[in-house]
Design an enzyme around this catalytic site. Structure first.
Site, PDB file in Angstrom:
ATOM      1  N   GLN A 104       1.914   5.881   0.213  1.00 44.06           N
ATOM      2  CA  GLN A 104       1.454   7.169  -0.340  1.00 44.06           C
ATOM      3  C   GLN A 104       0.019   7.018  -0.836  1.00 44.06           C
ATOM      4  O   GLN A 104      -0.612   7.996  -1.202  1.00 44.06           O
ATOM      5  CB  GLN A 104       2.342   7.614  -1.501  1.00 44.06           C
ATOM      6  N   HIS A 122      -0.402  10.043   2.833  1.00 50.58           N
ATOM      7  CA  HIS A 122      -1.279  11.028   2.175  1.00 50.58           C
ATOM      8  C   HIS A 122      -2.724  10.875   2.632  1.00 50.58           C
ATOM      9  O   HIS A 122      -3.654  11.286   1.929  1.00 50.58           O
ATOM     10  CB  HIS A 122      -1.185  10.881   0.646  1.00 50.58           C
ATOM     11  N   GLY A 191       6.447   0.329  -6.405  1.00 51.07           N
ATOM     12  CA  GLY A 191       5.520   1.047  -7.289  1.00 51.07           C
ATOM     13  C   GLY A 191       5.370   2.521  -7.038  1.00 51.07           C
ATOM     14  O   GLY A 191       4.241   3.023  -6.899  1.00 51.07           O
ATOM     15  N   ALA A 236       4.102  -5.576  -9.633  1.00 49.77           N
ATOM     16  CA  ALA A 236       4.165  -5.747  -8.175  1.00 49.77           C
ATOM     17  C   ALA A 236       3.664  -7.126  -7.755  1.00 49.77           C
ATOM     18  O   ALA A 236       4.296  -7.806  -6.935  1.00 49.77           O
ATOM     19  CB  ALA A 236       3.348  -4.652  -7.498  1.00 49.77           C
TER      20      ALA A 236
END
Ligand code: APR
Length: 260
Positions: A104, A122, A191, A236
């Site tokens: 994203q 995106h 995440g 992460a």
């Protein structure tokens, strides 16, 4: 052995046995590269109005929109580099342990880390597109000293090639996400809050199609109580480092023992 290590070993075993793993990432994977998330503590939407990235707003006042877009996505984020989480995903792909990355994020950090099969759900801030002749330009080759930037081919208005609120999702990314949610036997979510439609539907679809879901996040997300089978709670970079060690170390140990 701690709970996290047990879960890391479980996740590594699932990934080793997988025929088709998809990584599904959000802003949280890039936070340790210096790019703040959108929501939660220090999130961009706590400092800037999300309308900034509304397409109608952009068309009404391109100069105002570009002034803030430049500040956030080019002056500030533009210098971000991939972190260990991006690099370990790229190593997993190289070793055949990862087949697709659906992100994203618009920061291009998966590509810069070396991942070859990345789908920007995106869009991507590293490209600009002319809204008149639809030519594309690398953002690095377009001066942002004079705003709004214009197309050197036709003089039209340039826009970052990422999805503004009110715009459609790029067709290639959408179909790649559907395919991944259909064929993946493991979905590795890293995440993301799972807040934004239609991006947030794919982990649910993958789960419905029988995928095992591994999730890395600092906090529980919308996915954790619903689809997550193995929750690796933490940063992460730290969780991916542990996962990478568990995935890659045995091969190294065997090599050292001269077994292979
Ligand atoms: N390690 C792991 N997870 C983290 C870290 C970290 N260091 N820091 C934050 N997170 C998690 C947060 O707990 C949160 O769940 O990352 C997630 C970030 O959530 P959002 O900011 O909502 O980002 P994302 O889910 O990617 O947003 C989706 O919303 O505004 C739109 O287009 C924008 O792509 C974005 C979409």
């Amino acid at each position: 052995m701690t709970v996290i290590n047990i879960n890391i070993q479980k996740a590594a075993e699932v990934l080793r046995r997988s025929n088709f793993t998809t990584a599904y990432t959000g802003a949280g994977i890039s936070v340790e590269s210096g790019i703040p998330p959108f929501r939660g503590e220090g999130g961009l939407w706590t400092k800037y109005d999300p309308n900034l990235l509304d397409i109608d707003h952009f068309m009404e006042d391109p100069l105002r929109a570009w002034t803030i877009i430049k500040e956030i996505f080019y002056d500030y984020f533009g210098k971000a580099k991939p972190n260990r989480a991006h690099l370990i995903l790229a190593e997993m792909e190289k070793r055949g342990l990862l087949r697709r990355t659906i992100t994203q994020n618009i920061d291009n950090l998966h590509q810069e880390a070396g991942c070859q099969h990345v789908y920007d759900f995106h869009g991507n801030s590293k490209r600009l597109v002319c809204l008149s002749c639809f030519s594309y330009f690398p953002a690095a080759e377009v001066s942002l000293d004079h705003l709004p930037p214009t197309c050197r081919m036709c003089g039209g208005l340039l826009k970052p090639d990422f999805v503004f609120f009110g715009e459609g999702i790029p067709h290639i990314a959408m179909s790649a996400a559907y395919e991944a949610a259909t064929v993946s036997d493991v979905f590795l979510i890293v995440g993301t809050t799972g807040e934004v439609m239609p991006a947030n539907q794919f982990p649910l679809m993958a789960k419905d199609n029988g995928a095992t879901v591994i999730e890395i996040n600092l906090h529980e997300s919308n996915y954790t109580p619903v689809v997550t089978d193995i929750f690796l709670k933490g940063k992460a970079t730290e969780m991916m480092e542990l996962l990478g060690n568990a995935l890659f170390a045995p091969a190294l140990e065997n090599d050292q023992d001269g077994v292979n």
